[in-house]
Design a protein around this motif. Sequence first.
Motif, PDB file in Angstrom:
ATOM      1  N   VAL A  73      28.437  72.726  40.192  1.00  0.00           N
ATOM      2  CA  VAL A  73      28.300  73.028  40.848  1.00  0.00           C
ATOM      3  C   VAL A  73      30.173  73.475  40.754  1.00  0.00           C
ATOM      4  O   VAL A  73      30.704  72.516  39.174  1.00  0.00           O
ATOM      5  CB  VAL A  73      28.760  72.252  42.060  1.00  0.00           C
ATOM      6  CG1 VAL A  73      27.356  72.648  42.872  1.00  0.00           C
ATOM      7  CG2 VAL A  73      29.094  70.814  42.249  1.00  0.00           C
ATOM      8  N   ALA A  74      31.495  73.506  41.251  1.00  0.00           N
ATOM      9  CA  ALA A  74      32.678  73.751  40.679  1.00  0.00           C
ATOM     10  C   ALA A  74      33.057  72.811  40.366  1.00  0.00           C
ATOM     11  O   ALA A  74      32.831  71.664  41.772  1.00  0.00           O
ATOM     12  CB  ALA A  74      33.514  75.114  41.436  1.00  0.00           C
ATOM     13  N   SER A  75      34.331  72.184  40.457  1.00  0.00           N
ATOM     14  CA  SER A  75      35.150  71.425  40.057  1.00  0.00           C
ATOM     15  C   SER A  75      35.240  70.674  41.802  1.00  0.00           C
ATOM     16  O   SER A  75      35.993  72.070  42.358  1.00  0.00           O
ATOM     17  CB  SER A  75      37.078  70.989  39.321  1.00  0.00           C
ATOM     18  OG  SER A  75      36.301  71.453  38.366  1.00  0.00           O
ATOM     19  N   GLY A  76      36.167  69.880  42.685  1.00  0.00           N
ATOM     20  CA  GLY A  76      36.289  69.837  43.662  1.00  0.00           C
ATOM     21  C   GLY A  76      35.806  68.753  44.050  1.00  0.00           C
ATOM     22  O   GLY A  76      35.760  67.541  43.540  1.00  0.00           O
ATOM     23  N   VAL A  77      36.650  67.912  45.902  1.00  0.00           N
ATOM     24  CA  VAL A  77      36.070  66.838  45.725  1.00  0.00           C
ATOM     25  C   VAL A  77      35.227  67.282  47.269  1.00  0.00           C
ATOM     26  O   VAL A  77      34.257  68.731  47.652  1.00  0.00           O
ATOM     27  CB  VAL A  77      36.998  66.761  47.374  1.00  0.00           C
ATOM     28  CG1 VAL A  77      36.210  65.943  48.614  1.00  0.00           C
ATOM     29  CG2 VAL A  77      38.467  66.402  46.676  1.00  0.00           C
ATOM     30  N   TYR A  78      34.216  66.141  46.822  1.00  0.00           N
ATOM     31  CA  TYR A  78      32.325  66.054  47.607  1.00  0.00           C
ATOM     32  C   TYR A  78      32.504  65.238  48.712  1.00  0.00           C
ATOM     33  O   TYR A  78      33.056  63.909  48.308  1.00  0.00           O
ATOM     34  CB  TYR A  78      31.867  66.486  46.059  1.00  0.00           C
ATOM     35  CG  TYR A  78      31.221  68.104  46.314  1.00  0.00           C
ATOM     36  CD1 TYR A  78      30.710  69.190  46.029  1.00  0.00           C
ATOM     37  CD2 TYR A  78      32.324  67.956  44.623  1.00  0.00           C
ATOM     38  CE1 TYR A  78      30.536  69.885  45.646  1.00  0.00           C
ATOM     39  CE2 TYR A  78      32.380  69.267  44.277  1.00  0.00           C
ATOM     40  CZ  TYR A  78      31.763  70.439  44.654  1.00  0.00           C
ATOM     41  OH  TYR A  78      31.729  71.747  43.818  1.00  0.00           O
ATOM     42  N   MET A  79      31.634  64.868  49.080  1.00  0.00           N
ATOM     43  CA  MET A  79      31.365  63.651  50.567  1.00  0.00           C
ATOM     44  C   MET A  79      29.831  63.372  50.358  1.00  0.00           C
ATOM     45  O   MET A  79      28.898  64.845  49.995  1.00  0.00           O
ATOM     46  CB  MET A  79      31.910  63.435  51.972  1.00  0.00           C
ATOM     47  CG  MET A  79      32.421  64.163  52.244  1.00  0.00           C
ATOM     48  SD  MET A  79      33.835  63.338  51.947  1.00  0.00           S
ATOM     49  CE  MET A  79      33.677  61.310  52.312  1.00  0.00           C
ATOM     50  N   ARG A 100      31.250  58.363  51.784  1.00  0.00           N
ATOM     51  CA  ARG A 100      31.959  58.163  50.770  1.00  0.00           C
ATOM     52  C   ARG A 100      32.646  59.638  50.166  1.00  0.00           C
ATOM     53  O   ARG A 100      31.762  59.999  49.443  1.00  0.00           O
ATOM     54  CB  ARG A 100      31.822  57.802  49.537  1.00  0.00           C
ATOM     55  CG  ARG A 100      31.201  55.750  49.996  1.00  0.00           C
ATOM     56  CD  ARG A 100      32.411  55.072  49.737  1.00  0.00           C
ATOM     57  NE  ARG A 100      31.832  54.194  50.005  1.00  0.00           N
ATOM     58  CZ  ARG A 100      32.639  52.532  50.091  1.00  0.00           C
ATOM     59  NH1 ARG A 100      34.127  52.968  49.668  1.00  0.00           N
ATOM     60  NH2 ARG A 100      32.219  51.164  49.991  1.00  0.00           N
ATOM     61  N   LYS A 101      33.985  59.547  49.647  1.00  0.00           N
ATOM     62  CA  LYS A 101      34.480  60.546  48.549  1.00  0.00           C
ATOM     63  C   LYS A 101      34.400  60.734  47.710  1.00  0.00           C
ATOM     64  O   LYS A 101      34.468  59.397  47.559  1.00  0.00           O
ATOM     65  CB  LYS A 101      35.598  60.760  49.622  1.00  0.00           C
ATOM     66  CG  LYS A 101      36.015  62.045  49.129  1.00  0.00           C
ATOM     67  CD  LYS A 101      37.477  63.126  49.282  1.00  0.00           C
ATOM     68  CE  LYS A 101      39.214  61.384  48.737  1.00  0.00           C
ATOM     69  NZ  LYS A 101      40.531  61.816  49.078  1.00  0.00           N
TER      70      LYS A 101
END
Length: 324
Positions: free
Chosen positions: A299-305, A318-319
């Motif tokens: 998956v792409a770079s970025g923020v996930y939970m 949790r982030k």
Amino acid sequence: MKQLLYVLPIAAMLLPLPARGDSITVNPLMDNSIYAESDTLSNGAGQRLFAGETGVGFIRRALIKFDLGAVPASATIDSVVLRMNVVQTHLTTVTVSLHRLLADWGEGTTVGAGGEGGGAKATPGSATWLQRFYLAPGALWTTPGGDFNAGASASRPVANVGAYFWRSAAMTADVAAWLADPAQNFGWAVKGNETTPSTAKAFGSRQNTTVASRPVLTVYYRTPTAAGELPPALRLLPVYPNPFNPSASIRYELPAARHVTLTVYDAAGHVVKTLVDDVMPAGTNEAVWHGDDARGARVASGVYMVKLGSAGAAPQMRKMVLLK
């Protein structure tokens, strides 16, 4: 289909000494900049830290030390992440490295003039290019510019204004050694490009008026528990390392064996991948997310939970940040 490929259960009844995982984020205890062109310059109380070479060929180095007193002395250090924020820069990409310091030094009260790039007159006790503590008898660096390991504990490219993260096994070893012997915690020297003019980077210091621009160190650790002791409640522990690349470890504690789900979501709330959907044993369990979706594609770079769910218990989230 239940996905158990990356799940690593650690049942409390099978291990005589299970461990609790946690994390803590700490601010610098001290930081300073030293200036190669003069032994009388410092910037210990300024808002910026400098590393690299100026337009006229003068070298700057930053010194930074973190207080680990809030980390339990019995802890095992799993991972550490240093975040520093570039607040001013030439439009060049350079490598900035951390080197474990080998001698104590002082911060002092000097505030550089203007943008602080030239520093100001050192106050007693400040670190300078030649002296660990300015005007203190015998308090000289063995090597001008600071006494530190020649090999970098970590390095990474740094470009424009923004946040940057350093993490490595050597940094983890540094922090573990400092925790074991606080008297040897002298912090890191921060070095930039020292051979090319106009490559110096300015980072926010611990005194920076913008809180988000200050350096922070996040320490992920485990502490031992009594033999056979179980956690009092279901708990999702901090993800580590975080930010991460390529994989993140996600641990959670269960007071008794129960059915749980552990699911990764993207920033829009869409399910990316279910890591766990099964009855898991009491104690500490671990799953590893490799930054992929349910089909195995990266998956792409970025923020996930990541969300931990179980019937009868409030879900916990949790982030985590994937960087490539």
